[in-house]
Design an enzyme around this catalytic site. Structure first.
Site, PDB file in Angstrom:
ATOM      1  N   TYR A   1      -1.459  -1.126  10.622  1.00 28.96           N
ATOM      2  CA  TYR A   1      -1.640  -1.477   9.198  1.00 28.96           C
ATOM      3  C   TYR A   1      -0.536  -0.844   8.353  1.00 28.96           C
ATOM      4  CZ  TYR A   1      -3.685  -1.550   4.513  1.00 28.96           C
ATOM      5  OH  TYR A   1      -3.887  -1.726   3.159  1.00 28.96           O
TER       6      TYR A   1
ATOM      7  N   SER B   1       0.865  -1.197   0.000  1.00 27.17           N
ATOM      8  CA  SER B   1       0.000   0.000   0.000  1.00 27.17           C
ATOM      9  C   SER B   1       0.891   1.233   0.000  1.00 27.17           C
ATOM     10  CB  SER B   1      -0.880  -0.009   1.256  1.00 27.17           C
ATOM     11  OG  SER B   1      -1.466   1.261   1.459  1.00 27.17           O
TER      12      SER B   1
END
Ligand SMILES: NC(=O)c1ccc[n+]([C@@H]2O[C@H](COP(=O)([O-])OP(=O)(O)OC[C@H]3O[C@@H](n4cnc5c(N)ncnc54)[C@H](OP(=O)(O)O)[C@@H]3O)[C@@H](O)[C@H]2O)c1
Length: 252
Positions: free
Chosen positions: A150, A137
């Site tokens: 995360y 990401s």
């Protein structure tokens, strides 16, 4: 599992039952791969493989557990997998101290441990022409305070994949970290974000497969806007970048 009865190259996609993973499974099947779809929900997996057509396979496995990772690794060991897409991932938003430790542990197990073990199992058997694609990401470079764990798991995925890219350079084995920004999926709708910053899973998959085919880069960020935003955040003084990331709905 269905025995390997045809000569299509095999692509194993984790988290294939929804979102970006499902878009990968559909595109790879259309491109002539025999897809093995891995996720937890066997009903959704069955619906997917039925839609993909004959010969495609599924494995119901929870990749946040040792048993699920072991069964998936065993499948990679006994199958000639040409493309592994480590896509399954999970995110819990909220302040660090308000996030229950078991949710943080689940993110570490799924986003880091499973990716590491499956990458290892795959690369130990990979031959020239094979490819490993790990879904990371933009948050791996641009951590957000309400997604601290995360973001950190994605920094791990990007760093691991870049190191593996270097290690396999010149071997004919392609290694790529896919770093999407905001992508509209059922679990991450991004409804409040400007539409221009949100991509579809299909757009992300198109960019990823183009990068696999045409580039030799270790990472790819789909979409020019996200590439520019990510670059700008990396060039800014860290204190300034982190303050900006804390304030707005930045890239995912
Ligand atoms: N959407 C975004 O904005 C965005 C942005 C950047 C990066 N990403 C990354 O892209 C990847 C896919 O995201 P997405 O938004 O497409 O996710 P999604 O729509 O929530 O789909 C997640 C997929 O992973 C599977 N999965 C979840 N937990 C699992 C587990 N413990 N074991 C095995 N499979 C599991 C789910 O199926 P089951 O529930 O049946 O297991 C589903 O197939 C993730 O790695 C995510 O971090 C997403």
């Amino acid at each position: 599992m269905t025995p390997q009865t045809d000569d299509r190259p095999v692509a194993l996609v984790t988290g294939a039952s929804a979102g970006i993973g499902r878009a990968f499974a559909q595109r790879l099947a259309a491109d002539g791969y025999r897809v093995i779809a891995v996720a937890r929900d066997s009903g959704r997996l069955e619906a997917l493989t039925t839609r993909l057509g004959p010969g495609h396979d599924r494995l119901a496995a929870d990749l946040a557990t040792e048993d699920g990772v072991r069964r998936t690794a065993e499948l990679i060991t006994r199958t000639r997998v040409r493309l592994l897409v480590n896509n399954a991932g999970t995110a819990t938003a909220g302040s660090f101290t308000a996030t229950p430790p078991d949710r943080a542990q689940e993110m570490l197990d799924l986003n880091c441990r499973a990716v590491t073990v499956l990458s290892h199992t795959f690369l130990a058997r990979a031959r020239p022409g094979d490819a490993l694609l790990n879904v990371s990401s933009t948050l791996g470079w641009t951590p957000k305070p309400d997604l601290a764990v995360y973001s950190a798991t994605k920094a791990y995925t990007t760093a691991l994949t870049e190191a593996l890219w270097t290690a396999h350079r010149g071997s004919g084995i392609r290694v790529l970290a896919l770093c999407p920004g905001m992508t509209a999926t059922a679990s991450q709708r991004h409804e409040d974000a400007p539409a221009a910053l949100v991509r579809t899973p299909e757009q992300v998959v198109t960019a990823a497969l183009r990068a696999l085919r045409e580039d030799d880069a270790p990472t790819t960020v789909p979409g020019r806007t996200d590439r520019l935003l990510t670059l700008a955040m990396r060039l800014l003084p860290r204190r300034k970048a982190l303050a900006l990331l804390a304030g707005g709905d930045g890239p995912a």
